[in-house]
Design a protein around this motif. Structure first.
Motif, PDB file in Angstrom:
ATOM      1  N   THR A  33       0.559  -0.925  -0.099  1.00 43.45           N
ATOM      2  CA  THR A  33       0.139   0.021   0.115  1.00 43.45           C
ATOM      3  C   THR A  33       1.148   1.632  -0.086  1.00 43.45           C
ATOM      4  N   PRO A  34       0.688   2.612  -1.020  1.00 44.55           N
ATOM      5  CA  PRO A  34       0.856   3.319  -0.658  1.00 44.55           C
ATOM      6  C   PRO A  34       1.551   4.543   0.642  1.00 44.55           C
ATOM      7  N   GLU A  35       1.050   3.448   1.551  1.00 48.44           N
ATOM      8  CA  GLU A  35       0.847   4.640   2.633  1.00 48.44           C
ATOM      9  C   GLU A  35       1.516   3.772   4.093  1.00 48.44           C
ATOM     10  N   MET A  36       1.594   2.529   3.641  1.00 44.77           N
ATOM     11  CA  MET A  36       2.573   1.792   4.220  1.00 44.77           C
ATOM     12  C   MET A  36       4.085   2.572   5.492  1.00 44.77           C
ATOM     13  N   LYS A  37       3.775   1.814   6.541  1.00 46.32           N
ATOM     14  CA  LYS A  37       5.360   2.323   7.331  1.00 46.32           C
ATOM     15  C   LYS A  37       4.893   0.985   8.774  1.00 46.32           C
ATOM     16  N   LEU A  38       6.616   1.172   8.797  1.00 48.77           N
ATOM     17  CA  LEU A  38       6.647   0.368   9.526  1.00 48.77           C
ATOM     18  C   LEU A  38       6.330   0.397  11.027  1.00 48.77           C
ATOM     19  N   ALA A  39       5.736   1.547  11.760  1.00 54.97           N
ATOM     20  CA  ALA A  39       5.886   1.431  13.148  1.00 54.97           C
ATOM     21  C   ALA A  39       4.158   1.176  12.361  1.00 54.97           C
ATOM     22  N   ASP A  40       3.482   1.336  11.531  1.00 53.75           N
ATOM     23  CA  ASP A  40       2.073  -0.017  11.375  1.00 53.75           C
ATOM     24  C   ASP A  40       2.377  -0.967  11.771  1.00 53.75           C
ATOM     25  N   TYR A  41       2.659  -1.683  12.147  1.00 54.46           N
ATOM     26  CA  TYR A  41       2.925  -2.860  12.230  1.00 54.46           C
ATOM     27  C   TYR A  41       4.171  -3.496  13.768  1.00 54.46           C
ATOM     28  N   LYS A  42       4.373  -2.898  14.406  1.00 59.12           N
ATOM     29  CA  LYS A  42       5.356  -2.974  15.077  1.00 59.12           C
ATOM     30  C   LYS A  42       4.701  -4.035  15.868  1.00 59.12           C
ATOM     31  N   ASP A  43       3.217  -3.335  16.179  1.00 64.74           N
ATOM     32  CA  ASP A  43       2.089  -4.020  17.408  1.00 64.74           C
ATOM     33  C   ASP A  43       2.475  -5.797  17.150  1.00 64.74           C
ATOM     34  N   ILE A  44       2.446  -6.273  15.814  1.00 69.96           N
ATOM     35  CA  ILE A  44       2.648  -7.259  15.213  1.00 69.96           C
ATOM     36  C   ILE A  44       4.248  -8.339  15.392  1.00 69.96           C
ATOM     37  N   LEU A  45       4.479  -7.214  14.638  1.00 75.85           N
ATOM     38  CA  LEU A  45       6.190  -7.477  14.333  1.00 75.85           C
ATOM     39  C   LEU A  45       7.270  -8.110  15.412  1.00 75.85           C
ATOM     40  N   GLN A  46       6.956  -7.585  16.606  1.00 78.19           N
ATOM     41  CA  GLN A  46       7.799  -7.421  17.650  1.00 78.19           C
ATOM     42  C   GLN A  46       7.485  -9.206  18.039  1.00 78.19           C
ATOM     43  N   TYR A  47       6.945 -10.306  17.419  1.00 72.39           N
ATOM     44  CA  TYR A  47       6.310 -11.416  18.098  1.00 72.39           C
ATOM     45  C   TYR A  47       6.620 -12.357  16.736  1.00 72.39           C
ATOM     46  N   VAL A  48       6.896 -11.989  15.977  1.00 68.46           N
ATOM     47  CA  VAL A  48       6.861 -12.442  14.600  1.00 68.46           C
ATOM     48  C   VAL A  48       8.736 -12.651  14.619  1.00 68.46           C
ATOM     49  N   ASP A  49       8.802 -14.043  13.962  1.00 63.84           N
ATOM     50  CA  ASP A  49      10.642 -14.667  13.128  1.00 63.84           C
ATOM     51  C   ASP A  49      10.476 -14.274  12.335  1.00 63.84           C
ATOM     52  N   PHE A  50      10.125 -14.023  11.242  1.00 65.09           N
ATOM     53  CA  PHE A  50      10.659 -14.392  10.276  1.00 65.09           C
ATOM     54  C   PHE A  50       9.649 -12.803   9.197  1.00 65.09           C
ATOM     55  N   PHE A  51       9.870 -11.972   8.649  1.00 61.93           N
ATOM     56  CA  PHE A  51       9.479 -10.869   8.273  1.00 61.93           C
ATOM     57  C   PHE A  51       9.422 -11.489   6.368  1.00 61.93           C
ATOM     58  N   THR A  52       8.778 -10.797   4.948  1.00 61.14           N
ATOM     59  CA  THR A  52       9.154 -11.463   3.843  1.00 61.14           C
ATOM     60  C   THR A  52       8.548 -10.345   3.027  1.00 61.14           C
ATOM     61  N   PRO A  53       8.798  -9.381   2.739  1.00 64.07           N
ATOM     62  CA  PRO A  53       8.663  -7.660   2.186  1.00 64.07           C
ATOM     63  C   PRO A  53       9.260  -8.000   1.047  1.00 64.07           C
ATOM     64  N   ASN A  54       8.882  -7.498  -0.402  1.00 61.54           N
ATOM     65  CA  ASN A  54      10.068  -7.549  -1.591  1.00 61.54           C
ATOM     66  C   ASN A  54      10.910  -5.959  -1.635  1.00 61.54           C
ATOM     67  N   GLU A  55      11.476  -5.906  -2.268  1.00 62.67           N
ATOM     68  CA  GLU A  55      11.690  -4.312  -2.837  1.00 62.67           C
ATOM     69  C   GLU A  55      11.654  -3.106  -2.067  1.00 62.67           C
ATOM     70  N   LYS A  56      10.257  -2.987  -3.106  1.00 63.70           N
ATOM     71  CA  LYS A  56       9.532  -2.050  -2.773  1.00 63.70           C
ATOM     72  C   LYS A  56       8.268  -1.540  -1.426  1.00 63.70           C
ATOM     73  N   GLU A  57       8.378  -2.739  -0.780  1.00 63.85           N
ATOM     74  CA  GLU A  57       7.807  -2.795  -0.419  1.00 63.85           C
ATOM     75  C   GLU A  57       8.891  -2.757   1.804  1.00 63.85           C
ATOM     76  N   ALA A  58       9.858  -2.920   1.373  1.00 66.64           N
ATOM     77  CA  ALA A  58      10.795  -2.947   2.751  1.00 66.64           C
ATOM     78  C   ALA A  58      10.845  -1.264   2.411  1.00 66.64           C
ATOM     79  N   ARG A  59      11.401  -0.268   0.874  1.00 68.90           N
ATOM     80  CA  ARG A  59      11.838   0.838   1.358  1.00 68.90           C
ATOM     81  C   ARG A  59      10.900   1.563   1.651  1.00 68.90           C
ATOM     82  N   GLN A  60       9.168   1.205   1.200  1.00 69.09           N
ATOM     83  CA  GLN A  60       8.539   1.802   1.929  1.00 69.09           C
ATOM     84  C   GLN A  60       8.201   2.153   3.476  1.00 69.09           C
ATOM     85  N   LEU A  61       8.641   1.028   3.509  1.00 63.06           N
ATOM     86  CA  LEU A  61       7.956   0.677   4.890  1.00 63.06           C
ATOM     87  C   LEU A  61       9.347   1.379   5.929  1.00 63.06           C
TER      88      LEU A  61
END
Length: 303
Positions: free
Chosen positions: A163-191
């Motif tokens: 999504t064009p508005e995606m930010k890393l802070a929007d997912y931190k409540d889940i990512l703190q418990y996750v073992d593997f996170f797999t964005p693509n290049e475009k998503e990683a740069r945007q996040l």
């Protein structure tokens, strides 16, 4: 590792048209030189592909009483996945139908669905299905469910769509418990707001245990502790269609995780699964077997 790999995901049926010179103008009819009917990708590819490889895998999905749902169920079993549960109790048409125009690499879609997803499940139902899994695809928008699964010792993989508005802070409540996170290049740069992939990777590493960035034809990179792993793609595959390559990549990574392999080897298997899937139209048409996957994995041992 013991136990099942589980995911909750909607199903897609893809009507794939390929081998055409142009789309029809208004009032025109164009015949294509090839057509196929398949299940689409998404997180459902993880249990489907891992079941093919002989691992215990289970899918929670959404099937109605309509003809498309019956077709999707038959395609599930045709792909070898008999361990699935219907979590849908409504009267709608929950399976998404997509018409795919494959241009020999890139593709475009026309899709219809009643937008019935795991968001329609109560947290309790979502957790009840995933509880007890050895590995699970972390459900989106369910931080409390993911927290419980993490506390249970479930290995969690997480992936998101662009999504064009995606930010890393929007997912931190889940990512703190996750073992593997797999964005693509475009998503990683945007996040992350970072330009270089290594900077983006390290930024992701502040939020999640093991970030993996899918780099398409270039393979992938991942953070293993403080070490950056760069794993090139397998160059023996001749791509025809990239539909579902990222989903197959995730399945390959989790195959290695289930076997207890080092992260670098898991990423290599991800590249094998993802790359092989591009050699035929659609997510599953290539029909990768475990014997073929292990043979392709030797590509990395030759270096």
């Amino acid at each position: 590792m013991r136990g099942e790999v589980r995911a909750i995901a909607p199903l897609y049926t893809d009507l794939i048209y390929s081998g055409f010179d142009a789309l029809p103008e208004l009032g025109e009819e164009v015949y294509t030189r090839a057509f196929d009917l398949q299940l689409g990708g998404g997180a459902a590819a993880i249990p489907i592909m891992l079941s093919r490889m002989g691992l215990p895998a289970r899918l929670g999905t959404f099937l109605g009483s309509d003809a498309i749902s019956r077709l999707a169920a038959s395609l599930l079993e045709e792909n070898g996945l008999k361990q699935y549960e219907n979590l849908y109790r409504g009267e709608g048409r929950p399976v998404v139908v997509s018409t795919v125009f494959s241009y020999g690499g890139d593709r475009s879609f026309l899709s219809f669905g009643d937008e019935i997803t795991q968001a329609d499940l109560a947290d309790e139902s979502c957790y009840a299905f995933l509880k007890g899994a050895a590995i699970a695809f972390a459900p989106q928008g369910r931080p409390e469910v993911v927290k419980k699964l993490h506390a249970d010792g479930t290995v969690l993989l997480y992936d998101i769509g662009w999504t064009p508005e995606m930010k890393l802070a929007d997912y931190k409540d889940i990512l703190q418990y996750v073992d593997f996170f797999t964005p693509n290049e475009k998503e990683a740069r945007q996040l992350t707001g970072e330009e270089t992939l290594e900077d983006a990777l390290r930024k992701l590493g502040e939020a999640v245990k093991t970030p993996i960035i899918k780099c398409g034809a270039a393979g992938c990179i991942a953070l293993d502790g403080e070490k950056v792993l760069r794993v090139p793609a397998v160059d023996r595959f001749i791509p025809v269609d990239f539909t579902g390559a990222g989903d197959n990549f995730m399945a390959g990574v989790l195959y290695g995780v289930y076997q207890g392999w080092p992260l670098a080897r898991c990423l290599q298997m991800g590249n094998v699964f993802g790359g092989y899937s591009t050699t035929q139209p659609g997510c599953y048409k290539a029909g990768l077997t475990l014997l073929q996957a292990m043979d392709c994995l030797q590509y990395y041992d030759a270096d």
